[in-house]
Structure formats: structure tokens, C-alpha cells
Design a protein around this motif. Structure first.
Motif, mmCIF file in Angstrom:
data_model
loop_
_atom_site.group_PDB
_atom_site.id
_atom_site.type_symbol
_atom_site.label_atom_id
_atom_site.label_comp_id
_atom_site.label_asym_id
_atom_site.label_seq_id
_atom_site.Cartn_x
_atom_site.Cartn_y
_atom_site.Cartn_z
ATOM 1 N N PRO A 205 10.126 -8.731 23.780
ATOM 2 C CA PRO A 205 9.213 -8.995 24.902
ATOM 3 C C PRO A 205 7.905 -9.668 24.474
ATOM 4 C CG PRO A 205 9.328 -6.633 24.439
ATOM 5 C CD PRO A 205 10.426 -7.281 23.663
ATOM 6 N N VAL A 206 7.457 -9.354 23.268
ATOM 7 C CA VAL A 206 6.226 -9.980 22.762
ATOM 8 C C VAL A 206 6.438 -11.476 22.564
ATOM 9 C CG1 VAL A 206 4.574 -10.048 20.849
ATOM 10 C CG2 VAL A 206 5.443 -7.845 21.667
ATOM 11 N N LEU A 207 7.539 -11.830 21.893
ATOM 12 C CA LEU A 207 7.808 -13.242 21.618
ATOM 13 C C LEU A 207 8.239 -13.992 22.877
ATOM 14 C CD1 LEU A 207 9.518 -13.037 18.123
ATOM 15 C CD2 LEU A 207 7.213 -13.835 18.684
ATOM 16 N N GLU A 208 8.916 -13.310 23.789
ATOM 17 C CA GLU A 208 9.278 -13.973 25.045
ATOM 18 C C GLU A 208 8.035 -14.303 25.858
ATOM 19 O OE1 GLU A 208 12.154 -11.397 26.856
ATOM 20 O OE2 GLU A 208 13.851 -12.375 25.853
ATOM 21 N N GLU A 209 7.044 -13.412 25.826
ATOM 22 C CA GLU A 209 5.784 -13.728 26.513
ATOM 23 C C GLU A 209 5.083 -14.901 25.836
ATOM 24 O OE1 GLU A 209 1.463 -11.812 27.862
ATOM 25 O OE2 GLU A 209 2.869 -10.575 26.714
ATOM 26 N N ALA A 210 5.062 -14.896 24.503
ATOM 27 C CA ALA A 210 4.443 -16.008 23.764
ATOM 28 C C ALA A 210 5.155 -17.316 24.087
ATOM 29 C CB ALA A 210 4.494 -15.731 22.265
ATOM 30 N N PHE A 211 6.490 -17.278 24.111
ATOM 31 C CA PHE A 211 7.271 -18.480 24.384
ATOM 32 C C PHE A 211 7.032 -18.972 25.811
ATOM 33 C CE2 PHE A 211 11.383 -20.518 25.565
ATOM 34 C CZ PHE A 211 11.303 -21.592 24.704
ATOM 35 N N ALA A 212 6.966 -18.036 26.765
ATOM 36 C CA ALA A 212 6.704 -18.412 28.161
ATOM 37 C C ALA A 212 5.335 -19.081 28.291
ATOM 38 C CB ALA A 212 6.794 -17.180 29.064
ATOM 39 N N ARG A 213 4.347 -18.525 27.614
ATOM 40 C CA ARG A 213 3.001 -19.126 27.643
ATOM 41 C C ARG A 213 3.006 -20.491 26.958
ATOM 42 N NH1 ARG A 213 -1.646 -16.636 28.591
ATOM 43 N NH2 ARG A 213 -2.637 -17.856 26.939
ATOM 44 N N ALA A 214 3.730 -20.600 25.851
ATOM 45 C CA ALA A 214 3.737 -21.840 25.069
ATOM 46 C C ALA A 214 4.432 -22.981 25.797
ATOM 47 C CB ALA A 214 4.412 -21.604 23.725
ATOM 48 N N THR A 215 5.300 -22.663 26.752
ATOM 49 C CA THR A 215 6.046 -23.696 27.474
ATOM 50 C C THR A 215 5.613 -23.818 28.930
ATOM 51 O OG1 THR A 215 7.815 -22.065 27.872
ATOM 52 C CG2 THR A 215 8.082 -23.546 25.986
ATOM 53 N N SER A 216 4.620 -23.028 29.337
ATOM 54 C CA SER A 216 4.138 -23.083 30.720
ATOM 55 C C SER A 216 3.285 -24.334 30.935
ATOM 56 C CB SER A 216 3.290 -21.841 31.024
ATOM 57 O OG SER A 216 2.476 -22.042 32.174
ATOM 58 N N PRO A 217 3.366 -24.957 32.119
ATOM 59 C CA PRO A 217 2.507 -26.117 32.409
ATOM 60 C C PRO A 217 1.016 -25.786 32.342
ATOM 61 C CG PRO A 217 4.285 -25.951 34.023
ATOM 62 C CD PRO A 217 4.322 -24.685 33.216
ATOM 63 N N ASP A 218 0.671 -24.517 32.598
ATOM 64 C CA ASP A 218 -0.743 -24.128 32.629
ATOM 65 C C ASP A 218 -1.290 -23.760 31.253
ATOM 66 O OD1 ASP A 218 -0.882 -24.453 35.415
ATOM 67 O OD2 ASP A 218 -0.177 -22.404 35.764
ATOM 68 N N THR A 219 -0.495 -23.104 30.433
ATOM 69 C CA THR A 219 -0.999 -22.593 29.155
ATOM 70 C C THR A 219 -0.280 -23.172 27.938
ATOM 71 O OG1 THR A 219 0.508 -20.694 29.280
ATOM 72 C CG2 THR A 219 -1.715 -20.386 30.190
ATOM 73 N N GLY A 220 0.762 -23.955 28.167
ATOM 74 C CA GLY A 220 1.590 -24.415 27.056
ATOM 75 C C GLY A 220 0.999 -25.564 26.271
ATOM 76 N N THR A 221 1.325 -25.590 24.979
ATOM 77 C CA THR A 221 0.976 -26.709 24.101
ATOM 78 C C THR A 221 2.139 -26.934 23.143
ATOM 79 O OG1 THR A 221 0.012 -25.448 22.262
ATOM 80 C CG2 THR A 221 -1.453 -25.939 24.126
ATOM 81 N N PRO A 222 2.337 -28.156 22.679
ATOM 82 C CA PRO A 222 3.418 -28.379 21.706
ATOM 83 C C PRO A 222 3.211 -27.598 20.411
ATOM 84 C CG PRO A 222 2.084 -30.373 22.023
ATOM 85 C CD PRO A 222 1.685 -29.407 23.086
ATOM 86 N N TYR A 223 1.958 -27.407 20.019
ATOM 87 C CA TYR A 223 1.677 -26.664 18.787
ATOM 88 C C TYR A 223 2.145 -25.217 18.923
ATOM 89 C CZ TYR A 223 -1.024 -24.499 15.010
ATOM 90 O OH TYR A 223 -1.404 -23.792 13.895
ATOM 91 N N ASP A 224 1.758 -24.561 20.024
ATOM 92 C CA ASP A 224 2.174 -23.176 20.232
ATOM 93 C C ASP A 224 3.685 -23.068 20.415
ATOM 94 O OD1 ASP A 224 -0.374 -22.110 20.040
ATOM 95 O OD2 ASP A 224 -0.759 -22.173 22.198
ATOM 96 N N GLU A 225 4.274 -24.041 21.097
ATOM 97 C CA GLU A 225 5.721 -23.992 21.327
ATOM 98 C C GLU A 225 6.493 -24.077 20.008
ATOM 99 O OE1 GLU A 225 9.396 -26.329 23.576
ATOM 100 O OE2 GLU A 225 7.335 -26.871 24.076
ATOM 101 N N ALA A 226 6.048 -24.945 19.114
ATOM 102 C CA ALA A 226 6.734 -25.079 17.825
ATOM 103 C C ALA A 226 6.720 -23.759 17.064
ATOM 104 C CB ALA A 226 6.094 -26.184 16.995
ATOM 105 N N ILE A 227 5.582 -23.078 17.068
ATOM 106 C CA ILE A 227 5.478 -21.796 16.363
ATOM 107 C C ILE A 227 6.317 -20.730 17.054
ATOM 108 C CG2 ILE A 227 3.887 -19.942 15.724
ATOM 109 C CD1 ILE A 227 1.735 -22.130 15.372
ATOM 110 N N ALA A 228 6.219 -20.660 18.388
ATOM 111 C CA ALA A 228 6.974 -19.650 19.130
ATOM 112 C C ALA A 228 8.475 -19.830 18.925
ATOM 113 C CB ALA A 228 6.626 -19.729 20.614
ATOM 114 N N ARG A 229 8.945 -21.073 18.904
ATOM 115 C CA ARG A 229 10.375 -21.318 18.700
ATOM 116 C C ARG A 229 10.817 -20.888 17.300
ATOM 117 N NH1 ARG A 229 13.360 -23.979 22.395
ATOM 118 N NH2 ARG A 229 12.295 -25.076 24.093
#
Length: 310
Positions: A205-229
Motif C-alpha cells: 500500500p505504501v508503494l502503490e500510493e507512491a506510484f499513484a502520486r508519481a503517475t497522477s496528472p496533479d502530483t506526478g513527475t517522470p523522476y518520481d515515476e522512475a523511482i516508484a517503478r
């Protein structure tokens, strides 16, 4: 919004009253900083325009702020030359101005990321100590939350998992309360800790929340998405190879050699676990090339450890 404001200010040009010129600067500076923190390559133009504006209107402190996107970019990419150049320039301006609180704190706010990825933990700790002191002197819980994230990463690297858990839990709570973008980073760090402890049910659940934030149009960034993935790839029943390939593609788009090397290292480990030695060696070679170019001895040691069992 910042882009629209910039367009309005630029149309006014010299006719813009002096009290409004700071807002013209901020519209450019915030765009540059936001793009740098997102990991994109679009930070340079607004940052250069912000610097030109600060020099044109003789705004010395703003000149220091205009150089921060370059410092952030160097920290996230692990670029030693870019880091040394940007840090020295901002530090000199900060010193000449008598260490104004906001600029002084921003000078140090992202540098522990650079130090920790290189294994330069004493420098990271010294910076965190200064951030803690700044936070206490000004009762700035925002800065304290950043420090807690970095201290949690340091404790995790040190194998002090109990302290790491306490710090990262506090950091997640603080970031959530303050609505900081750093919440995604804090969640990733705590997820990494839980994965290392093989507490996968708690990590998910911790990483799923991070991944959801990292890929959200409002809070997402490619940098965060790469780490979360990269971290999602460690969870059971996830398509690890797809996550890691997408992380690597994002790193290529960002032109981030550090994150590219880290994604390649994870891909090499993944393929090695699945008895795909040739593919693992190819990705390990690519990771070594990226880390060698950055002079990153910590990550090179990790590549060598993997190569020793391939």
C-alpha cells in the motif's frame, strides 16, 4: 499558471512597474525549479530567463534563486561538475548577502540527495544537521520534513532499520500534513525499507500510493515515476520487467545518467535472478558506464558485486 503570468509580464517589458518585477522573476524561477524537480530537461530556458532578469534589474538575492534549478538538476542527475559549479555560485551569493534564511535553506534543501546516492554520508549528515538547525531556529516544519526524509535514507543505508522506520514514518506524516511534493519521495523510501525487510504486505500500500502520486496528472513527475517503478518491481505478483523497462525509458527521456544507471542495475539483477546471464551482463555494463562517467564509487561497487556472481 506561471507560464501565463510570464507571457503577461513579458508583453509589459520595461513598462512593468518595479514592484511587479519580482512577480515576473518568480513566474520564470518557479517554472524552472518545477521542471528541474520533475526531472525534465525543460528547466534551462525559464531558469536562464530568470537569471537574465535578476541581472537586468539588479536583484542580487533573486540571482541566487535563479541558479537553484541548475543545482537541483545536478543533484538529481548525480552530476559532479554541474553540482560543484552551481553549489559554489549559490553559496557565494548566499555568503555575500549574509546568509538570508530562505536562500540559505534552499541551497541545502536538495544536496543530501546528491551526497547519499554517492555514499558521501558524512556530507549528507552535516547538511541535515544544518537543515535541522535552520528548521528549529525558524520553526519551519517544512525544512524539518525534508531533513527527516534524508536522515531516514541515511539510517536505511546504515542498516539501522528501526531508526529508519521511525524517521520515514515521521517524514511521511509531516509531508502529508504539509502537502509537500516530497511525500512521494518519503513513501518510496519507506517502501524501500519495508521491501528490504521482506514485509511485502506492508510495503504494497505504501508503494502503490507512491506510484499513484508519481503517475497522477496533479502530483506526478517522470523522476518520481522512475523511482516508484523500480521499487514496485520488487513486489510479488508485479510485472517487474515491464516496470523496469518503463523506468529505464523515463530515464532516457529525462537524460538522467544516474537514474539510468540505477534502472539498468535493477534490470541486471532481475535478469540474473531469472538465469538470463547475457542480458544481465549487458545491463550491468551499461550501468557501469553511467556510474563511471559520474565518478560514483558507491554505485560502481554495487555493479561489481553483481558482476561477481554473474
Amino acid at each position: 499558471t506561471a507560464e501565463q503570468a510570464t507571457a503577461i509580464f513579458e508583453r509589459a517589458g520595461e513598462r512593468l512597474p518595479p514592484p511587479l518585477r519580482i512577480f515576473w522573476f518568480l513566474s520564470l524561477y518557479l517554472r524552472g525549479l518545477g521542471e528541474a524537480l520533475a526531472g525534465t530537461t525543460a528547466w534551462e530556458q525559464p531558469a536562464a530567463k530568470a537569471l537574465a532578469l535578476a541581472e537586468r534589474f539588479d536583484l542580487p538575492q533573486e540571482r541566487g534563486f535563479a541558479l537553484l534549478p541548475a543545482l537541483v538538476r545536478a543533484c538529481l542527475c548525480g552530476d559532479p561538475e554541474g553540482f560543484a559549479r552551481a553549489y559554489a555560485a549559490v553559496e557565494e551569493i548566499t555568503r555575500r548577502l549574509g546568509f538570508p534564511h530562505v536562500l540559505n535553506s534552499r541551497l541545502r534543501l536538495w544536496t543530501p540527495t546528491y551526497y547519499l546516492e554517492r555514499g558521501e554520508r558524512e556530507l549528507a549528515r552535516a547538511t541535515c544537521t544544518r537543515l535541522d538547525a535552520l528548521a528549529k531556529a525558524t520553526r519551519d516544519t517544512w525544512i524539518a520534513t525534508y531533513a527527516a526524509v534524508y536522515q531516514g535514507f541515511d539510517a536505511l543505508s546504515d542498516g539501522d532499520l528501526t531508526r529508519a522506520d521511525a524517521l520515514l514514518t515521521t517524514a511521511c506524516e509531516g509531508a502529508r500534513t504539509k502537502k509537500l511534493g516530497r511525500l512521494t519521495t518519503a513513501l518510496c523510501a519507506r517502501g524501500e525499507l519495508l521491501v528490504s525487510l521482506r514485509r511485502f504486505d506492508e510495503a504494497r500500500p505504501v508503494l502503490e500510493e507512491a506510484f499513484a502520486r508519481a503517475t497522477s496528472p496533479d502530483t506526478g513527475t517522470p523522476y518520481d515515476e522512475a523511482i516508484a517503478r523500480r521499487l514496485m518491481a520488487h513486489l510479488p505478483n508485479e510485472d517487474a520487467h515491464t516496470h523496469l523497462q518503463r523506468a529505464l525509458a523515463l530515464c532516457d527521456e529525462m537524460k538522467n545518467p544516474l537514474q539510468e544507471g540505477l534502472a539498468c542495475l535493477e534490470l541486471a539483477r532481475h535478469l540474473a535472478q531469472h538465469a538470463q546471464g547475457a542480458g544481465a551482463r549487458a545491463y550491468a555494463d551499461r550501468a557501469r558506464d553511467r556510474f563511471s562517467a559520474l565518478g560514483n564509487k558507491l554505485q560502481l561497487q554495487r555493479v561489481a558485486e553483481l558482476e561477481g556472481v554473474l
